[in-house]
Every structure is written in structure tokens, then in C-alpha cells.
Design an enzyme around this catalytic site. Structure first.
Site, PDB file in Angstrom:
ATOM      1  N   GLY A  60       2.795  -2.779   0.081  1.00  0.00           N
ATOM      2  CA  GLY A  60       1.811  -3.492  -1.301  1.00  0.00           C
ATOM      3  C   GLY A  60       1.860  -2.152  -2.015  1.00  0.00           C
ATOM      4  O   GLY A  60       1.451  -1.440  -1.834  1.00  0.00           O
ATOM      5  N   ASP A  61       1.089  -3.120  -2.956  1.00  0.00           N
ATOM      6  CA  ASP A  61       0.953  -2.724  -3.930  1.00  0.00           C
ATOM      7  C   ASP A  61       1.906  -1.183  -5.028  1.00  0.00           C
ATOM      8  O   ASP A  61       2.059  -0.538  -5.669  1.00  0.00           O
ATOM      9  CB  ASP A  61      -0.434  -1.003  -4.216  1.00  0.00           C
ATOM     10  CG  ASP A  61      -1.397  -2.002  -3.503  1.00  0.00           C
ATOM     11  OD1 ASP A  61      -1.824  -2.837  -3.720  1.00  0.00           O
ATOM     12  OD2 ASP A  61      -1.950  -0.825  -2.081  1.00  0.00           O
TER      13      ASP A  61
ATOM     14  N   HIS B 192      -2.941  -7.406  -8.242  1.00  0.00           N
ATOM     15  CA  HIS B 192      -2.401  -7.037  -8.611  1.00  0.00           C
ATOM     16  C   HIS B 192      -2.647  -6.752  -9.932  1.00  0.00           C
ATOM     17  O   HIS B 192      -3.614  -7.340 -10.529  1.00  0.00           O
ATOM     18  CB  HIS B 192      -0.975  -8.423  -9.298  1.00  0.00           C
ATOM     19  CG  HIS B 192       0.461  -8.859  -7.869  1.00  0.00           C
ATOM     20  ND1 HIS B 192       0.853  -8.390  -7.449  1.00  0.00           N
ATOM     21  CD2 HIS B 192      -0.705 -10.525  -7.054  1.00  0.00           C
ATOM     22  CE1 HIS B 192       1.109  -9.621  -6.365  1.00  0.00           C
ATOM     23  NE2 HIS B 192       0.330 -10.356  -6.590  1.00  0.00           N
TER      24      HIS B 192
ATOM     25  N   THR C  90      -0.694  -7.262   8.417  1.00  0.00           N
ATOM     26  CA  THR C  90      -1.472  -8.083   7.661  1.00  0.00           C
ATOM     27  C   THR C  90      -1.187  -9.423   8.378  1.00  0.00           C
ATOM     28  O   THR C  90      -0.443  -9.461   9.283  1.00  0.00           O
ATOM     29  CB  THR C  90      -1.223  -8.583   6.041  1.00  0.00           C
ATOM     30  OG1 THR C  90      -1.994  -9.538   5.598  1.00  0.00           O
ATOM     31  CG2 THR C  90       0.311  -8.841   5.980  1.00  0.00           C
TER      32      THR C  90
HETATM   33  P1  GTP Z   1       0.429  -5.518  -3.794  1.00  0.00           P
HETATM   34  O1  GTP Z   1       0.149  -7.832  -4.316  1.00  0.00           O
HETATM   35  O2  GTP Z   1      -1.455  -6.044  -3.780  1.00  0.00           O
HETATM   36  O3  GTP Z   1       0.779  -5.857  -2.854  1.00  0.00           O
HETATM   37  O4  GTP Z   1       0.076  -5.566  -5.729  1.00  0.00           O
HETATM   38  P2  GTP Z   1       0.908  -4.996  -6.689  1.00  0.00           P
HETATM   39  O5  GTP Z   1       2.612  -4.905  -5.898  1.00  0.00           O
HETATM   40  O6  GTP Z   1       0.909  -5.707  -7.853  1.00  0.00           O
HETATM   41  O7  GTP Z   1       0.440  -3.584  -7.258  1.00  0.00           O
HETATM   42  P3  GTP Z   1      -1.229  -2.927  -7.618  1.00  0.00           P
HETATM   43  O8  GTP Z   1      -1.216  -3.860  -8.855  1.00  0.00           O
HETATM   44  O9  GTP Z   1      -2.519  -2.841  -7.078  1.00  0.00           O
HETATM   45  O10 GTP Z   1      -0.643  -1.489  -8.344  1.00  0.00           O
HETATM   46  C1  GTP Z   1       0.281  -1.272  -8.443  1.00  0.00           C
HETATM   47  C2  GTP Z   1      -0.958   0.370  -9.913  1.00  0.00           C
HETATM   48  O11 GTP Z   1       0.238   0.387 -10.823  1.00  0.00           O
HETATM   49  C3  GTP Z   1      -1.474  -1.291 -10.814  1.00  0.00           C
HETATM   50  O12 GTP Z   1      -2.739  -0.087 -11.047  1.00  0.00           O
HETATM   51  C4  GTP Z   1      -0.492  -0.389 -12.259  1.00  0.00           C
HETATM   52  O13 GTP Z   1      -1.202  -0.668 -13.001  1.00  0.00           O
HETATM   53  C5  GTP Z   1      -0.177   0.887 -12.051  1.00  0.00           C
HETATM   54  N1  GTP Z   1       2.212   0.584 -12.029  1.00  0.00           N
HETATM   55  C6  GTP Z   1       2.292  -0.241 -12.104  1.00  0.00           C
HETATM   56  N2  GTP Z   1       3.895  -0.045 -13.238  1.00  0.00           N
HETATM   57  C7  GTP Z   1       4.046   1.333 -12.877  1.00  0.00           C
HETATM   58  C8  GTP Z   1       4.502   2.301 -13.682  1.00  0.00           C
HETATM   59  O14 GTP Z   1       5.911   2.077 -13.982  1.00  0.00           O
HETATM   60  N3  GTP Z   1       3.923   3.050 -14.722  1.00  0.00           N
HETATM   61  C9  GTP Z   1       2.548   3.581 -14.178  1.00  0.00           C
HETATM   62  N4  GTP Z   1       1.845   4.644 -14.614  1.00  0.00           N
HETATM   63  N5  GTP Z   1       1.578   2.728 -13.280  1.00  0.00           N
HETATM   64  C10 GTP Z   1       2.241   1.950 -12.696  1.00  0.00           C
HETATM   65  P1  IMP Z   2      -5.968  -8.139   5.450  1.00  0.00           P
HETATM   66  O1  IMP Z   2      -4.265  -8.391   4.617  1.00  0.00           O
HETATM   67  O2  IMP Z   2      -7.023  -8.003   4.923  1.00  0.00           O
HETATM   68  O3  IMP Z   2      -5.505  -8.279   6.890  1.00  0.00           O
HETATM   69  O4  IMP Z   2      -5.369  -6.454   5.850  1.00  0.00           O
HETATM   70  C1  IMP Z   2      -4.483  -6.046   6.698  1.00  0.00           C
HETATM   71  C2  IMP Z   2      -3.668  -4.572   5.989  1.00  0.00           C
HETATM   72  O5  IMP Z   2      -3.043  -5.718   5.263  1.00  0.00           O
HETATM   73  C3  IMP Z   2      -4.211  -3.141   5.618  1.00  0.00           C
HETATM   74  O6  IMP Z   2      -4.238  -2.599   6.285  1.00  0.00           O
HETATM   75  C4  IMP Z   2      -5.043  -3.772   4.297  1.00  0.00           C
HETATM   76  O7  IMP Z   2      -5.096  -2.511   3.674  1.00  0.00           O
HETATM   77  C5  IMP Z   2      -3.385  -4.016   4.488  1.00  0.00           C
HETATM   78  N1  IMP Z   2      -3.163  -5.477   3.196  1.00  0.00           N
HETATM   79  C6  IMP Z   2      -3.011  -6.598   2.677  1.00  0.00           C
HETATM   80  N2  IMP Z   2      -3.413  -7.113   1.307  1.00  0.00           N
HETATM   81  C7  IMP Z   2      -2.849  -5.426   0.524  1.00  0.00           C
HETATM   82  C8  IMP Z   2      -2.258  -5.759  -0.495  1.00  0.00           C
HETATM   83  O8  IMP Z   2      -2.204  -6.470  -1.214  1.00  0.00           O
HETATM   84  N3  IMP Z   2      -1.942  -4.037  -0.980  1.00  0.00           N
HETATM   85  C9  IMP Z   2      -2.476  -3.600   0.335  1.00  0.00           C
HETATM   86  N4  IMP Z   2      -2.324  -3.142   1.119  1.00  0.00           N
HETATM   87  C10 IMP Z   2      -2.972  -4.638   1.419  1.00  0.00           C
HETATM   88 MG    MG Z   3      -2.381  -4.265  -4.702  1.00  0.00          MG
END
Ligand code: GTP
Ligand code: IMP
Ligand code: MG
Length: 337
Positions: free
Chosen positions: A12-13, A43, A191
């Protein structure tokens, strides 16, 4: 391509929100549909000086013409959803499937009070696990039972399949990451659902044969929040030294970090049948790449990093993030597809 899925390749993230928001604008996406678990996701979408932290709405929100759907497999916290709709002014283009599950205060309380969930697993305490447990027991409320959601209710699978028949451009948005999957991840530190590309199809109600492109997003290094194994985990001091420190969107926790893991990446490619790879945060490995939008301007080391990934994973790297803003990206799709 008419139908694309975006999923996370690690924990994730990975920056799915950034990649999705870029594609929504660039590819004139007509419909975006969110799959995945629910408001445990966070996100980050950055457009110009605007920053959105989205837990329920599709990240395609940045394109004012895109219809924003939430599939029947996704959990909804009505308060969080309504707040996001208000903040983004999207009343007239959001649709929630009749059968999306509803998180109630009791689910959040269970997620928070259970030390197994909140401490051992380290959940986001958003109530998702207990709500999905109730769904399996067939006692969970669904969206059509909720007055607050009435104006948004729709049949998401029908909307999507009709749009596919009309040849419209569609984005299916995954959340979390492959190794947080209930089936394919580091169980029990996962999750409450599968989150691979196949699950995203099921969450929104389209068959796998309707999908044209599956984009797996990897960060240039691996991060993880919550408990569970993280091979090669660095200590906080080293994470800070490398400039890899990140604060989790939903829980405010510091994300754990390790170097890019090719073995995990290979498995993610297999589990999702990836057709394209997006790499984010290249600028955090090679600061001189910040804001670069053309591949030939990358330094040799950065090119080697990308080429090694492509060589090992045998899938083209088509999108490369070089900063948080959605236009800070190298788009190689024309050259490589
Ligand atoms: P989940 O659905 O929660 O897993 O999240 P996500 O995949 O959308 O990612 P999330 O936004 O939680 O985390 C990514 C982080 O990296 C954020 O702070 C973005 O702004 C940042 N980010 C994404 N792409 C880039 C990049 O290419 N460079 C930099 N410096 N930051 C980035
Ligand atoms: P839950 O989904 O809240 O039950 O959490 C289960 C596990 O998944 C934990 O380790 C959370 O930190 C992780 N997790 C759930 N959603 C996200 C996400 O969007 N980004 C990163 N970790 C996540
Ligand atoms: Mg995220």
C-alpha cells in the site's frame, strides 16, 4: 486503453493516488470506479497547490468530467464519504453501488478495542475488518439501507459494463497493496480482503476479460505501516538520512521502509498479471530527477535502476513519478506500448 486497473505492488501507499490522478486527466477518463477495502485507504492527490487526502472517493476526482463510482465490494463510512463529496464539490458526479457495505460506529469500536486487531495486526482502526466480518456473516447493512446515501445510489456494474460496450475510457482504482491481501499477503498481517487486480474486478462488477491494461505501482523503495514482516527493514535514523520518511495518511504513523524488493515485485507481477509498471518516488532515490518529465534527461544511475526493474520483471515501466504533483511524471506509454 479503454479499461485499465491500477493496483499496488507492495504494502500500500505506493502512490496510486498520484498515478491515477495523472491518468484521469491525461486519458480523459469518463468513468473511474473504486475497488479495494474502504476508508482504511488514504490516497494523496496533489494538483498544483491543491492537496487532497482521499479515503473513499476515486482519485480521478481531479478531472471534473469524470464520473466517480464506488463498487459493491467497497466499504463505506457515510460520514467520511459525505465530507469528501462536500470538500470536493462532487455531488452531481458520485455514484455508490446499492450493495456497498456500511461501516457503523460499532465496527470502529471493535477495531479499536480489540488488541488483536489494533495492536497485534496494527490496523487503521477504521472499522473495515469488523465490517467485512459482518458482511461474511450476512448481517452488515448495505448502502441501500442508508437514507444519507439515497441520492448517490446506482448500479455500478451496469454503469461500467454499459460504458465498456460504448468504448469509453475507464479506470478501476485499487487500494492497499498486493502483500496486504488476505489471501496472498503476509497473513495474518494483512487487510480484510483480497486486493489484487482480480479482486478489484470483482469489487466493481466487471469480468476479467473486459480489462485491457493492469498497471502495478511500485514505490522506488518499500514502505509498510502496521505490523508484519518487512525484509531489509531500515532503522528510523537511516530512513531519515535517506529522506524516505513518510507519515501515514489515515493513522499518522511513521511508515517503515526498506530498499526496493525485486523478489516481492516479481510475485506482485505474477499475482496481478501486470501489463505495465509505474514507479513512483524516483526523486527520493535520485534527487536530481525531481520534476523531470522526459526520460532522456534522467541521470545514468536512474536509468539503470529503471532498466534493471524492467529486465528482471519483463514488463515495461511506462510511468515514472518524479515528485508528488501529478504532472511530475515521465509517461513512456507512446514509446513502449
Ligand atoms: P493507499 O491506497 O493508502 O495504499 O495509498 P496510495 O498508494 O495512494 O499512496 P499514498 O498517497 O498514501 O502515499 C504516497 C505518498 O507519496 C504521498 O505522500 C504522495 O504525495 C507521494 N508521492 C507519490 N508519487 C510521488 C513521487 O513520484 N515523488 C514524490 N516525491 N512523492 C510522491
Ligand atoms: P486494516 O485494513 O485497517 O484492517 O489494517 C490491516 C493492515 O493493513 C495494517 O497493517 C494496516 O496498516 C494496513 N493497511 C490498510 N490499509 C492500508 C493502506 O491504505 N495503506 C497502507 N497500509 C494499509
Ligand atoms: Mg495511502
Amino acid at each position: 486503453m479503454p479499461v485499465s486497473i491500477i493496483v499496488g505492488g507492495f504494502f500500500g501507499d505506493e502512490g496510486k493516488g498520484k498515478i491515477i490522478s495523472y491518468l484521469a486527466l491525461k486519458d480523459d477518463i469518463e468513468i473511474a470506479a473504486r475497488g479495494g477495502v474502504g476508508p482504511n485507504a488514504g490516497h494523496t492527490v496533489v494538483m498544483g497547490d491543491k492537496k487532497y487526502k482521499l479515503r473513499q472517493l476515486p482519485s480521478a476526482v481531479v478531472n471534473k468530467k469524470t464520473r466517480l463510482l464506488i463498487g459493491p465490494g467497497v466499504l463505506i463510512n457515510p460520514d467520511i464519504l459525505i465530507k469528501e463529496i462536500e470538500e470536493t464539490g462532487t455531488h452531481n458526479r458520485v455514484g455508490v453501488d446499492y450493495q456497498a457495505g456500511i461501516i457503523e460506529p460499532q465496527h470502529i469500536e471493535k477495531d479499536t478495542k480489540s488488541s488483536h486487531l489494533s495492536k497485534k495486526i496494527g490496523t487503521t482502526k477504521s472499522g473495515c475488518g469488523p465490517a467485512n466480518a459482518d458482511r461474511a456473516l450476512r448481517v452488515l447493512k448495505i448502502a441501500k439501507d442508508i437514507e444519507l446515501l439515497k441520492e448517490f445510489l446506482t448500479d455500478v456494474p451496469s454503469e461500467l459494463n454499459n460504458a465498456i460496450d460504448e468504448g469509453k475510457n475507464i479506470l478501476l482504482e485499487g487500494t492497499q497493496g498486493t502483500f496486504l491481501s488476505l489471501y496472498h499477503g503476509t497473513y495474518p498481517y494483512v487487510t480484510s480482503k483480497d486486493v489484487t487486480a482480480a479482486a478489484i474486478c470483482s469489487d466493481v462488477g466487471i469480468g476479467p476479460k473486459k480489462v485491457d491494461e493492469i498497471i502495478v505501482v511500485f514505490k522506488a523503495y518499500v514502505t509498510r505501516v502496521g505490523a508484519g514482516p518487512l525484509e531489509g527493514e531500515l532503522d528510523l535514523e537511516e530512513i531519515r538520512r535517506r529522506g524516505w520518511e513518510e507519515i501515514a495518511t489515515v493513522t499518522g504513523r511513521v511508515r517503515r521502509a526498506a530498499e526496493f524488493n525485486m523478489k516481492l515485485a516479481k510475485k506482485a507481477i505474477m499475482l496481478n498479471s501486470a501489463t505495465q509498471i509505474a514507479i513512483t518516488k524516483l526523486d527520493k532515490l535520485f534527487p536530481e530527477t525531481e520534476g523531470v518529465t522526459n526520460y532522456s534527461s534522467l541521470p545514468k544511475k536512474a536509468k539503470e535502476f529503471i532498466e534493471t526493474i524492467e529486465g528482471e520483471l519483463k514488463v515495461p515501466v511506462t510511468l515514472i513519478g518524479t515528485g508528488p504533483e501529478l504532472h511530475q511524471i515521465i509517461d513512456l506509454r507512446k514509446e513502449k506500448l
